[in-house]
Enzyme design. Structure first.
Site, PDB file in Angstrom:
ATOM      1  CB  SER A   1       5.443  -2.113  11.829  1.00  0.00           C
ATOM      2  OG  SER A   1       4.932  -0.819  12.081  1.00  0.00           O
TER       3      SER A   1
ATOM      4  CG  ASN B   1      -1.711   1.225   1.415  1.00  0.00           C
ATOM      5  OD1 ASN B   1      -1.858   2.009   0.479  1.00  0.00           O
ATOM      6  ND2 ASN B   1      -2.255   1.420   2.606  1.00  0.00           N
TER       7      ASN B   1
ATOM      8  N   GLY C   1       4.991   1.156   4.749  1.00  0.00           N
ATOM      9  CA  GLY C   1       6.312   1.784   4.600  1.00  0.00           C
ATOM     10  C   GLY C   1       7.320   0.943   3.825  1.00  0.00           C
TER      11      GLY C   1
ATOM     12  CE  LYS D   1       0.321   3.222   4.754  1.00  0.00           C
ATOM     13  NZ  LYS D   1       0.315   3.298   6.193  1.00  0.00           N
TER      14      LYS D   1
ATOM     15  N   GLY E   1       2.452   1.850  10.756  1.00  0.00           N
ATOM     16  CA  GLY E   1       3.354   2.993  10.589  1.00  0.00           C
ATOM     17  C   GLY E   1       4.032   3.412  11.877  1.00  0.00           C
TER      18      GLY E   1
ATOM     19  CD  GLU F   1      -2.611   5.230   6.911  1.00  0.00           C
ATOM     20  OE1 GLU F   1      -2.624   5.360   5.679  1.00  0.00           O
ATOM     21  OE2 GLU F   1      -1.663   4.706   7.531  1.00  0.00           O
TER      22      GLU F   1
ATOM     23  CG  HIS G   1      -5.587   1.621   5.281  1.00  0.00           C
ATOM     24  ND1 HIS G   1      -5.113   2.554   6.172  1.00  0.00           N
ATOM     25  CD2 HIS G   1      -4.568   0.753   5.060  1.00  0.00           C
ATOM     26  CE1 HIS G   1      -3.852   2.263   6.466  1.00  0.00           C
ATOM     27  NE2 HIS G   1      -3.501   1.177   5.801  1.00  0.00           N
TER      28      HIS G   1
ATOM     29  CD  GLU H   1      -3.445  -2.986   7.333  1.00  0.00           C
ATOM     30  OE1 GLU H   1      -2.333  -3.198   6.857  1.00  0.00           O
ATOM     31  OE2 GLU H   1      -4.094  -1.955   7.111  1.00  0.00           O
TER      32      GLU H   1
END
Ligand code: PEP
Length: 249
Positions: A212, A9, A234, A11, A172, A96, A94, A166
Site C-alpha cells: 500500500s 507490479n 495498486g 498483477k 492491497g 499472492e 510474491h 512485503e
C-alpha cells in the site's frame, strides 16, 4: 550508494491496449529519477512493453516464472521465454503466488536457482502474515523465508538479488506498515544477511518495501535509511501516482 528502485507490479491488470496507453503516459511524463524504475506487466503484454520501452530507461520485468526450462506445464512460462522477449528480471515469491498458487519456500528455492542459471535478476518477495506479527513471530518468519529460499547461494550470487519485504497484511489492503515498522524489519534483514554472509553484502543489497505505498506515504517510507525503494501494486496502475512515487526520493 545502494541502488534505489521503484518497481510497479501490475498483477492481472491491463490488457494490451491499456498497457500501451499506460506506457505512453509513463514515457511522456516520467522525469529523470534517482531510482531505477521497473514495471511488471502481465505476460501477454510483455513483448509489446519491451518494444515500447526499448530505448527508455524504464525496465520491463516479469511477475513470475516456472522453475523448469520447458515441458508439460500447461499455463506456465519459463526463464528462457521471458528472456526471449527482452525480460531479464523477474519477481519471485510474491505473497499472492504463495497464498493462491501454493508456492512454497522449496518451490521458490528452485525458481531462484533457475533464474540464477539464466543469469536473471530476481526481485524476491517475502513477508509475514498478520497473525505472525500479532504473535510477535514476524522476525522469525521473515528470517526463515529468506534462509529457505536464498541462503544456499554463495555470496557472489547475491549481486543478482533485490529483496522486497512485503508484509502480507499491508498488500492491497490500504494498510501500510509505518515507516518505523518498515525500517525495523529492513534493519533486521540486513543484520541477518551480515550474520549469514558479510557486512559488505548486507550493506550493498537493495531492500524494497511493498504494501500500500502511495504518493502520500512513499517519501516518508523511502527516507528510512534501510529502505531502498518500493514494490508498488495498486498505485502502479495510475501513471500520475506511479510517477509521483518514483520521484519521492
Ligand atoms: C504488491 O502487490 O506487491 C503490492 C505491494 O501491492 P499494493 O501496493 O497494492 O499493496
Amino acid at each position: 550508494m545502494r541502488r534505489k528502485i521503484v518497481a510497479g507490479n501490475w498483477k492481472m491488470n491491463m490488457d494490451l491496449a491499456q498497457t500501451e496507453s499506460l506506457i505512453d503516459e509513463l514515457t511522456r511524463n516520467m522525469p529523470e529519477t534517482v531510482a531505477d524504475v521497473m514495471i511488471a506487466p502481465t505476460f501477454t503484454s510483455l513483448y509489446r512493453a519491451f518494444q515500447l520501452l526499448r530505448t527508455h530507461k524504464i525496465e520491463v520485468i516479469g511477475q513470475n516464472m516456472h522453475y523448469e526450462d520447458n515441458g508439460a506445464f500447461t499455463g506456465e512460462i519459463s526463464a528462457g521465454m521471458l528472456k526471449s522477449v527482452g525480460v531479464n528480471t523477474v519477481i519471485l515469491g510474491h505473497s499472492e503466488r504463495r497464498a493462491y498458487f501454493g508456492e512454497t519456500d522449496e518451490m521458490l528455492a528452485k525458481k531462484v536457482d533457475t533464474a540464477m542459471k539464466h543469469e536473471m535478476e530476481i526481485v524476491f518477495c517475502f513477508g509475514e502474515e498478520l497473525e505472525d506479527r500479532k504473535s510477535g513471530n514476524h522476525f522469525q518468519v521473515v528470517e526463515s523465508q529468506l534462509k529457505n529460499a536464498l541462503f544456499h547461494f554463495p555470496e557472489s550470487a547475491w549481486k543478482n538479488i533485490i529483496l522486497a519485504y512485503e508484509p502480507v497484511w499491508a498488500i492491497g489492503t490500504g494498510e501500510t506498515a509505518s515507516p518505523e515498522q518498515a525500517q525495523e524489519m529492513h534493519k533486521f534483514i540486513r543484520e541477518t544477511l551480515a550474520a549469514a554472509y558479510s557486512e559488505e553484502l548486507a550493506n550493498g543489497i537493495s531492500i524494497l518495501y511493498g504494501g500500500s505505498v502511495k504518493p502520500g506515504n512513499a517519501g516518508e517510507i523511502f527516507s528510512k535509511p534501510d529502505v531502498d525503494g518500493g514494490l508498488i501494486g495498486g498505485a502502479a496502475l495510475k501513471a500520475e501516482d506511479f510517477i509521483a512515487i518514483a520521484k519521492s526520493f
